[in-house]
Design an enzyme around this catalytic site. Structure first.
Site, short mmCIF file in Angstrom:
data_model
loop_
_atom_site.label_atom_id
_atom_site.label_comp_id
_atom_site.label_asym_id
_atom_site.label_seq_id
_atom_site.Cartn_x
_atom_site.Cartn_y
_atom_site.Cartn_z
CG HIS A 17 -1.95 -1.01 1.33
ND1 HIS A 17 -2.13 -1.79 2.43
CD2 HIS A 17 -2.90 -1.42 0.44
CE1 HIS A 17 -3.16 -2.63 2.25
NE2 HIS A 17 -3.63 -2.42 1.04
CE LYS A 41 -13.39 -6.69 2.85
NZ LYS A 41 -12.17 -6.23 2.20
NE ARG A 90 -2.88 -7.27 -4.33
CZ ARG A 90 -3.66 -7.40 -3.28
NH1 ARG A 90 -3.14 -7.75 -2.14
NH2 ARG A 90 -4.95 -7.20 -3.36
CB SER A 129 -4.33 -6.45 4.71
OG SER A 129 -4.00 -5.19 4.20
#
Ligand code: ADP
Length: 165
Positions: A17, A41, A90, A129
């Site tokens: 990030h 979440k 990614r 993460s």
């Protein structure tokens, strides 16, 4: 003035990030990194904690500010009068999800909010993460994945027994 938002969960912010933040901050006059307050979440860090981590990590980047939002990104962007969202890519696996979000945001905003993608730096291509949390939960080494002060905070969460994620 060219402004952009970098929205995300940042639970917690990783070096991947931070790499996107640094690169985007050179492309725009003002970059707002904004933590999505997604109640659905189950997060390890509270929104306030995530904001404070991002603030600490970006304190030397004068054109970067940190904020949080809930609800739709298009509504938040309209309020702030910002027309560009920055996202990171990614691998191919990110592509379909990110393409869907980008198309939806453009449609919902009637073309007012567009998305700019930055491809990951190779050393962070496999960094997320979630992997940071998984490794830390088993007391593995996350020192190459997040800044030192973040690693300490992550380990503290798992040692204090508040393993929500
Ligand atoms: P979200 O839950 O919204 O996907 P994340 O915090 O996981 O939020 O990620 C925010 C954005 O940063 C996403 O666009 C994601 O693809 C990107 N990102 C995450 N990790 C990396 C990385 N290692 N390299 C480049 N981009 C990344």
């Amino acid at each position: 003035m060219k402004s952009a938002i970098y929205p995300g969960s940042f639970d917690p912010m990783t070096l991947g990030h931070l790499d996107v933040i640094k690169r985007a901050s050179k492309m725009f006059d003002q970059l707002t990194v904004s933590v999505l307050d997604n109640k659905a979440k189950n997060a390890l860090f509270s929104v306030e904690e995530r904001v404070s981590i991002l603030k600490e990590a970006t304190k030397d980047l004068p054109n970067v500010s940190v904020d949080s939002f809930s609800g739709l990104l298009v509504d938040y962007a309209r309020q702030k009068d910002i027309h560009v969202s920055v996202r990171g890519l990614r691998a191919v696996t990110d592509f379909e999800y990110e393409l869907q979000i980008a198309q939806t945001n453009r449609k919902l905003s009637n073309g007012a909010l567009d998305t700019v993608f930055l491809t990951t730096s190779l050393e962070y291509a496999y960094l997320s993460s979630s992997s940071v949390k998984e490794i830390a939960a088993f007391h593995g080494d996350i020192s190459q994945l997040v800044p030192d002060f973040v690693a300490k905070l992550v380990y503290k969460k798992y040692n204090s027994g508040s393993m929500e994620d």
